[in-house]
Every structure is written in structure tokens, then in C-alpha cells.
Write a protein that holds these residues in place. Structure first.
Motif, PDB file in Angstrom:
ATOM      1  N   SER A  96      -6.596  -0.496  -5.306  1.00 53.69           N
ATOM      2  CA  SER A  96      -5.863  -1.017  -4.151  1.00 53.69           C
ATOM      3  C   SER A  96      -6.064  -2.522  -4.009  1.00 53.69           C
ATOM      4  O   SER A  96      -5.141  -3.232  -3.612  1.00 53.69           O
ATOM      5  CB  SER A  96      -6.274  -0.304  -2.865  1.00 53.69           C
ATOM      6  OG  SER A  96      -7.571  -0.674  -2.473  1.00 53.69           O
ATOM      7  N   ARG A  97      -7.231  -3.022  -4.360  1.00 54.22           N
ATOM      8  CA  ARG A  97      -7.462  -4.475  -4.292  1.00 54.22           C
ATOM      9  C   ARG A  97      -6.643  -5.215  -5.338  1.00 54.22           C
ATOM     10  O   ARG A  97      -6.191  -6.323  -5.086  1.00 54.22           O
ATOM     11  CB  ARG A  97      -8.945  -4.791  -4.472  1.00 54.22           C
ATOM     12  CG  ARG A  97      -9.758  -4.426  -3.264  1.00 54.22           C
ATOM     13  CD  ARG A  97     -11.175  -4.871  -3.399  1.00 54.22           C
ATOM     14  NE  ARG A  97     -11.895  -4.547  -2.167  1.00 54.22           N
ATOM     15  CZ  ARG A  97     -13.122  -4.945  -1.913  1.00 54.22           C
ATOM     16  NH1 ARG A  97     -13.783  -5.670  -2.793  1.00 54.22           N
ATOM     17  NH2 ARG A  97     -13.706  -4.622  -0.787  1.00 54.22           N
ATOM     18  N   ARG A  98      -6.463  -4.592  -6.502  1.00 55.27           N
ATOM     19  CA  ARG A  98      -5.639  -5.223  -7.542  1.00 55.27           C
ATOM     20  C   ARG A  98      -4.169  -5.251  -7.150  1.00 55.27           C
ATOM     21  O   ARG A  98      -3.446  -6.169  -7.509  1.00 55.27           O
ATOM     22  CB  ARG A  98      -5.792  -4.489  -8.873  1.00 55.27           C
ATOM     23  CG  ARG A  98      -7.003  -4.944  -9.646  1.00 55.27           C
ATOM     24  CD  ARG A  98      -7.018  -4.359 -11.042  1.00 55.27           C
ATOM     25  NE  ARG A  98      -8.300  -3.691 -11.208  1.00 55.27           N
ATOM     26  CZ  ARG A  98      -8.477  -2.405 -11.362  1.00 55.27           C
ATOM     27  NH1 ARG A  98      -7.466  -1.585 -11.445  1.00 55.27           N
ATOM     28  NH2 ARG A  98      -9.687  -1.903 -11.467  1.00 55.27           N
ATOM     29  N   SER A  99      -3.719  -4.239  -6.419  1.00 55.01           N
ATOM     30  CA  SER A  99      -2.300  -4.173  -6.072  1.00 55.01           C
ATOM     31  C   SER A  99      -1.969  -4.970  -4.821  1.00 55.01           C
ATOM     32  O   SER A  99      -0.810  -5.254  -4.565  1.00 55.01           O
ATOM     33  CB  SER A  99      -1.868  -2.712  -5.880  1.00 55.01           C
ATOM     34  OG  SER A  99      -2.490  -2.159  -4.745  1.00 55.01           O
ATOM     35  N   MET A 100      -2.952  -5.384  -4.044  1.00 56.34           N
ATOM     36  CA  MET A 100      -2.689  -6.135  -2.812  1.00 56.34           C
ATOM     37  C   MET A 100      -1.941  -7.440  -3.033  1.00 56.34           C
ATOM     38  O   MET A 100      -0.965  -7.685  -2.357  1.00 56.34           O
ATOM     39  CB  MET A 100      -3.986  -6.390  -2.049  1.00 56.34           C
ATOM     40  CG  MET A 100      -4.381  -5.287  -1.144  1.00 56.34           C
ATOM     41  SD  MET A 100      -5.791  -5.821  -0.168  1.00 56.34           S
ATOM     42  CE  MET A 100      -6.503  -4.250   0.207  1.00 56.34           C
ATOM     43  N   PRO A 101      -2.367  -8.298  -3.968  1.00 48.04           N
ATOM     44  CA  PRO A 101      -1.643  -9.562  -4.133  1.00 48.04           C
ATOM     45  C   PRO A 101      -0.168  -9.340  -4.479  1.00 48.04           C
ATOM     46  O   PRO A 101       0.695 -10.036  -3.965  1.00 48.04           O
ATOM     47  CB  PRO A 101      -2.365 -10.266  -5.276  1.00 48.04           C
ATOM     48  CG  PRO A 101      -3.731  -9.672  -5.278  1.00 48.04           C
ATOM     49  CD  PRO A 101      -3.532  -8.253  -4.813  1.00 48.04           C
ATOM     50  N   SER A 102       0.132  -8.366  -5.323  1.00 51.70           N
ATOM     51  CA  SER A 102       1.529  -8.130  -5.683  1.00 51.70           C
ATOM     52  C   SER A 102       2.309  -7.591  -4.490  1.00 51.70           C
ATOM     53  O   SER A 102       3.465  -7.938  -4.299  1.00 51.70           O
ATOM     54  CB  SER A 102       1.634  -7.171  -6.867  1.00 51.70           C
ATOM     55  OG  SER A 102       1.079  -5.923  -6.519  1.00 51.70           O
ATOM     56  N   GLN A 103       1.688  -6.786  -3.632  1.00 51.95           N
ATOM     57  CA  GLN A 103       2.366  -6.279  -2.445  1.00 51.95           C
ATOM     58  C   GLN A 103       2.604  -7.406  -1.452  1.00 51.95           C
ATOM     59  O   GLN A 103       3.655  -7.465  -0.821  1.00 51.95           O
ATOM     60  CB  GLN A 103       1.547  -5.178  -1.788  1.00 51.95           C
ATOM     61  CG  GLN A 103       1.536  -3.878  -2.564  1.00 51.95           C
ATOM     62  CD  GLN A 103       0.651  -2.843  -1.912  1.00 51.95           C
ATOM     63  OE1 GLN A 103      -0.094  -3.115  -0.980  1.00 51.95           O
ATOM     64  NE2 GLN A 103       0.715  -1.624  -2.438  1.00 51.95           N
ATOM     65  N   GLN A 104       1.646  -8.325  -1.324  1.00 47.34           N
ATOM     66  CA  GLN A 104       1.817  -9.439  -0.410  1.00 47.34           C
ATOM     67  C   GLN A 104       2.933 -10.360  -0.880  1.00 47.34           C
ATOM     68  O   GLN A 104       3.722 -10.855  -0.077  1.00 47.34           O
ATOM     69  CB  GLN A 104       0.516 -10.214  -0.258  1.00 47.34           C
ATOM     70  CG  GLN A 104      -0.541  -9.443   0.509  1.00 47.34           C
ATOM     71  CD  GLN A 104      -1.876 -10.152   0.497  1.00 47.34           C
ATOM     72  OE1 GLN A 104      -2.102 -11.106  -0.252  1.00 47.34           O
ATOM     73  NE2 GLN A 104      -2.795  -9.655   1.309  1.00 47.34           N
ATOM     74  N   SER A 105       3.030 -10.594  -2.181  1.00 48.29           N
ATOM     75  CA  SER A 105       4.084 -11.471  -2.670  1.00 48.29           C
ATOM     76  C   SER A 105       5.451 -10.817  -2.526  1.00 48.29           C
ATOM     77  O   SER A 105       6.433 -11.484  -2.251  1.00 48.29           O
ATOM     78  CB  SER A 105       3.831 -11.865  -4.124  1.00 48.29           C
ATOM     79  OG  SER A 105       3.877 -10.716  -4.953  1.00 48.29           O
ATOM     80  N   ILE A 106       5.513  -9.499  -2.657  1.00 44.14           N
ATOM     81  CA  ILE A 106       6.772  -8.796  -2.452  1.00 44.14           C
ATOM     82  C   ILE A 106       7.158  -8.850  -0.973  1.00 44.14           C
ATOM     83  O   ILE A 106       8.302  -9.089  -0.643  1.00 44.14           O
ATOM     84  CB  ILE A 106       6.681  -7.330  -2.930  1.00 44.14           C
ATOM     85  CG1 ILE A 106       6.515  -7.301  -4.453  1.00 44.14           C
ATOM     86  CG2 ILE A 106       7.887  -6.512  -2.514  1.00 44.14           C
ATOM     87  CD1 ILE A 106       6.181  -5.924  -5.005  1.00 44.14           C
ATOM     88  N   ALA A 107       6.188  -8.658  -0.082  1.00 43.24           N
ATOM     89  CA  ALA A 107       6.468  -8.679   1.345  1.00 43.24           C
ATOM     90  C   ALA A 107       6.893 -10.065   1.795  1.00 43.24           C
ATOM     91  O   ALA A 107       7.733 -10.212   2.693  1.00 43.24           O
ATOM     92  CB  ALA A 107       5.243  -8.238   2.133  1.00 43.24           C
ATOM     93  N   GLY A 108       6.356 -11.109   1.174  1.00 42.54           N
ATOM     94  CA  GLY A 108       6.679 -12.475   1.560  1.00 42.54           C
ATOM     95  C   GLY A 108       8.016 -12.936   0.975  1.00 42.54           C
ATOM     96  O   GLY A 108       8.573 -13.935   1.418  1.00 42.54           O
ATOM     97  N   ALA A 109       8.553 -12.241   0.004  1.00 45.38           N
ATOM     98  CA  ALA A 109       9.787 -12.671  -0.652  1.00 45.38           C
ATOM     99  C   ALA A 109      11.008 -12.371   0.148  1.00 45.38           C
ATOM    100  O   ALA A 109      11.095 -11.718   1.081  1.00 45.38           O
ATOM    101  CB  ALA A 109       9.910 -11.969  -2.018  1.00 45.38           C
TER     102      ALA A 109
END
Length: 107
Positions: free
Chosen positions: A94-107
Motif C-alpha cells: 500500500s505504501r508503494r501504491s500511494m504515490p501513484s494514487q496521489q498523482s492520479i488523484a491530482g491529475a
């Protein structure tokens, strides 16, 4: 010189007893780490170090259990290790997937 029960206890103390005590110490220290962490953040929460200490203590105790050839102790340690490792896997995943989820949410 010593009472018989104390002498038997002293005679049974060897390197493997030290391994067993070390495993218990590492395993028990996870609760101290969790307590200190909870006091710092002001809520009950399990820190990542708790799971690493669980694995380390579990592995040491598994070696001790194998040396004793105690099937009950061995099965208990293997079961616990499976749970600790699965929790670590889920947390790290889950920690590895957080940055990618944040960048998707910010896009």
C-alpha cells in the motif's frame, strides 16, 4: 549447595536457552515500541517496526522451537510468521501504491 529444582534449572541453561530468551525479548519489545508510538501520535496505532520485530522474534523463536523439536511451538511460530509477513506485505504494497494514487488523484 543449590536446592534440587534450582540445580536442574541451572543445568538446563545453555546457548539454546539464550536463543530462546533473545527471541522472547525481541518479540516482547514490539509492545514497547507500539506503546511509545501510540503515545507519540496520541492514538492506538501499530507502527511498521512492530511487524518487523514480530518477524524477527518469530524467526528466532522458530529456530528455538525446532531445536526443541516441539511441534506445538513450531506450528504456533510458523502460523504467526505467516500473519506477520502478510501484514508487512500489505503495508509495504500500500505504501508503494500511494504515490501513484496521489498523482492520479491530482491529475
Amino acid at each position: 549447595m543449590w536446592p534440587e529444582y534450582l540445580q536442574r534449572l541451572l543445568d538446563s541453561f545453555d546457548v539454546w536457552a539464550l536463543v530462546g530468551f533473545l527471541g522472547q525479548l525481541v518479540f516482547a519489545s514490539r509492545f514497547v515500541v507500539q506503546w511509545i508510538h501510540a503515545e507519540r501520535v496520541g492514538r492506538s496505532e501499530i507502527p511498521l517496526a512492530f511487524w518487523f520485530l514480530s518477524v524477527a522474534g518469530g524467526v528466532i523463536l522458530l529456530f528455538y522451537a525446532v531445536q526443541l523439536a516441539n511441534i506445538v511451538f513450531i506450528v504456533g511460530q510458523v502460523t504467526g510468521l505467516a500473519i506477520y509477513l502478510r501484514n508487512l506485505h500489505l503495508i509495504l504494497q500500500s505504501r508503494r501504491s500511494m504515490p501513484s494514487q496521489q498523482s492520479i488523484a491530482g491529475a
